[in-house]
Design an enzyme around this catalytic site. Structure first.
Site, PDB file in Angstrom:
ATOM      1  N   THR A  16       0.829  -1.205   0.000  1.00  0.00           N
ATOM      2  CA  THR A  16       0.000   0.000   0.000  1.00  0.00           C
ATOM      3  C   THR A  16       0.860   1.250   0.000  1.00  0.00           C
ATOM      4  O   THR A  16       0.539   2.236  -0.677  1.00  0.00           O
ATOM      5  CB  THR A  16      -0.951   0.001   1.213  1.00  0.00           C
ATOM      6  OG1 THR A  16      -1.792  -1.159   1.157  1.00  0.00           O
ATOM      7  CG2 THR A  16      -1.825   1.246   1.212  1.00  0.00           C
ATOM      8  N   LYS A  37      -8.158  -1.095  -5.369  1.00  0.00           N
ATOM      9  CA  LYS A  37      -7.825  -2.176  -4.443  1.00  0.00           C
ATOM     10  C   LYS A  37      -8.980  -3.164  -4.583  1.00  0.00           C
ATOM     11  O   LYS A  37     -10.010  -3.030  -3.914  1.00  0.00           O
ATOM     12  CB  LYS A  37      -7.721  -1.635  -3.014  1.00  0.00           C
ATOM     13  CG  LYS A  37      -7.498  -2.694  -1.951  1.00  0.00           C
ATOM     14  CD  LYS A  37      -6.052  -2.896  -1.636  1.00  0.00           C
ATOM     15  CE  LYS A  37      -5.871  -3.843  -0.456  1.00  0.00           C
ATOM     16  NZ  LYS A  37      -4.480  -4.056  -0.104  1.00  0.00           N
ATOM     17  N   ASP A  50      -6.898   0.896   3.488  1.00  0.00           N
ATOM     18  CA  ASP A  50      -5.914   0.932   2.403  1.00  0.00           C
ATOM     19  C   ASP A  50      -6.494   1.583   1.157  1.00  0.00           C
ATOM     20  O   ASP A  50      -5.843   2.420   0.515  1.00  0.00           O
ATOM     21  CB  ASP A  50      -5.437  -0.481   2.069  1.00  0.00           C
ATOM     22  CG  ASP A  50      -4.571  -1.079   3.158  1.00  0.00           C
ATOM     23  OD1 ASP A  50      -4.203  -0.351   4.108  1.00  0.00           O
ATOM     24  OD2 ASP A  50      -4.246  -2.281   3.072  1.00  0.00           O
ATOM     25  N   GLU A 108      -3.769  -2.449  -6.635  1.00  0.00           N
ATOM     26  CA  GLU A 108      -3.010  -3.082  -5.553  1.00  0.00           C
ATOM     27  C   GLU A 108      -3.652  -4.405  -5.152  1.00  0.00           C
ATOM     28  O   GLU A 108      -4.813  -4.446  -4.742  1.00  0.00           O
ATOM     29  CB  GLU A 108      -2.934  -2.177  -4.325  1.00  0.00           C
ATOM     30  CG  GLU A 108      -2.059  -2.790  -3.233  1.00  0.00           C
ATOM     31  CD  GLU A 108      -2.321  -2.234  -1.840  1.00  0.00           C
ATOM     32  OE1 GLU A 108      -1.956  -2.911  -0.865  1.00  0.00           O
ATOM     33  OE2 GLU A 108      -2.917  -1.139  -1.736  1.00  0.00           O
ATOM     34  N   ALA A 110      -4.226  -7.898  -2.914  1.00  0.00           N
ATOM     35  CA  ALA A 110      -4.318  -8.190  -1.481  1.00  0.00           C
ATOM     36  C   ALA A 110      -3.510  -9.451  -1.201  1.00  0.00           C
ATOM     37  O   ALA A 110      -3.904 -10.543  -1.597  1.00  0.00           O
ATOM     38  CB  ALA A 110      -5.770  -8.393  -1.067  1.00  0.00           C
ATOM     39  N   ARG A 187      11.618  -0.533   3.016  1.00  0.00           N
ATOM     40  CA  ARG A 187      11.992  -0.669   4.423  1.00  0.00           C
ATOM     41  C   ARG A 187      10.731  -0.730   5.283  1.00  0.00           C
ATOM     42  O   ARG A 187       9.900   0.179   5.238  1.00  0.00           O
ATOM     43  CB  ARG A 187      12.869   0.505   4.865  1.00  0.00           C
ATOM     44  CG  ARG A 187      14.346   0.335   4.550  1.00  0.00           C
ATOM     45  CD  ARG A 187      15.163   1.480   5.148  1.00  0.00           C
ATOM     46  NE  ARG A 187      16.585   1.209   5.106  1.00  0.00           N
ATOM     47  CZ  ARG A 187      17.387   1.523   4.086  1.00  0.00           C
ATOM     48  NH1 ARG A 187      16.875   2.115   3.010  1.00  0.00           N
ATOM     49  NH2 ARG A 187      18.680   1.252   4.132  1.00  0.00           N
TER      50      ARG A 187
END
Length: 237
Positions: A16, A37, A50, A108, A110, A187
């Site tokens: 996300t 999404k 999200d 995006e 899941a 990160r």
């Protein structure tokens, strides 16, 4: 360009965040991006966090059903969460949302590529006996990516364990003939483990893909889209 399919090597790798960064980068360049999404789980149906974050990064007023057509309370794989509520996920509905997009769309997924997403009747030469239901195949995020045909942005964690996950995911995409636009190492923790320094080089060598990152650690969630947009900027025309 049509847009990107943002997939992850695992859950919790920051899909996300990177999808939001792509949306913000497109918006900053004046593309009026759209977000999708297709399925969000572990959320209140009227408040999929999200999906709403993606819409905010785009700066649009897309209807909720167009940003996130399937929303389930159970924090599980999409197919598992859908069946727990007696619902079904229709990939044709998702495909239609992408097909009618008139500006770049950021889709995006899941979960990871092989997470179960939906069921579909099998194409069998012989029909099943009348006393049992027709066989149904399990479809995954990888199947959806193949159907949409968008270049894939694969997101992996920057630290330990990412080499195996990135290599396996890249191999799965390549076997389907899907284009990997880039692998983005994100990160997910404030402190690096020793592998972070060399992981980008090794991922590139193992997969042959363009590798972006590792991106910076940004503690402020609200600041991440703008800060990470520089990381994904090479993906924009």
């Amino acid at each position: 360009m049509k847009g990107y399919f943002v997939a992850g090597t695992d859950t919790g790798v920051g899909k996300t965040e990177i999808a939001r960064a792509l949306c913000a980068a497109f918006a900053r360049k004046g593309y009026a991006p759209l977000a999708l999404k297709p399925v969000e789980t572990g959320c209140a149906p009227d408040c999929p966090a999200d999906a709403l974050a993606l819409r905010e990064a785009c700066g649009t007023r897309q209807p909720l059903d167009e940003i996130c057509p399937y929303r389930f309370r159970l924090p599980a794989a999409p197919l598992v969460a859908a069946e727990a509520e007696g619902a079904e996920i229709d990939l044709l509905r998702i495909e239609a949302l992408v097909a009618r997009a008139t500006s770049p769309i950021v889709v995006e997924a899941a979960g990871g590529l092989l997470v179960p997403l939906a069921r579909e009747p099998l194409n069998l030469d012989q029909t099943d006996p009348a006393d049992r239901a027709p066989a149904r195949a399990v479809l995954t995020n990888l199947d959806l990516a193949e159907r949409l045909g968008l270049p894939v942005v694969l997101v992996g964690r920057a630290g330990l364990g990412t080499l195996n996950h990135c290599a396996l995911s890249a191999d799965a995409l390549e076997r389907r003939g899907l284009q990997i636009a880039a692998i983005v190492l994100n990160r997910v923790a404030s402190e690096d483990d020793p592998s972070v320094a060399s992981n980008a080089r090794w991922v590139a060598e193992l997969t042959g893909a363009t590798v972006l990152g590792p991106g910076p650690w940004i503690a402020d969630a609200a600041a991440r889209p703008a800060e990470l947009s520089a990381l994904v900027a090479p993906l924009l025309p």
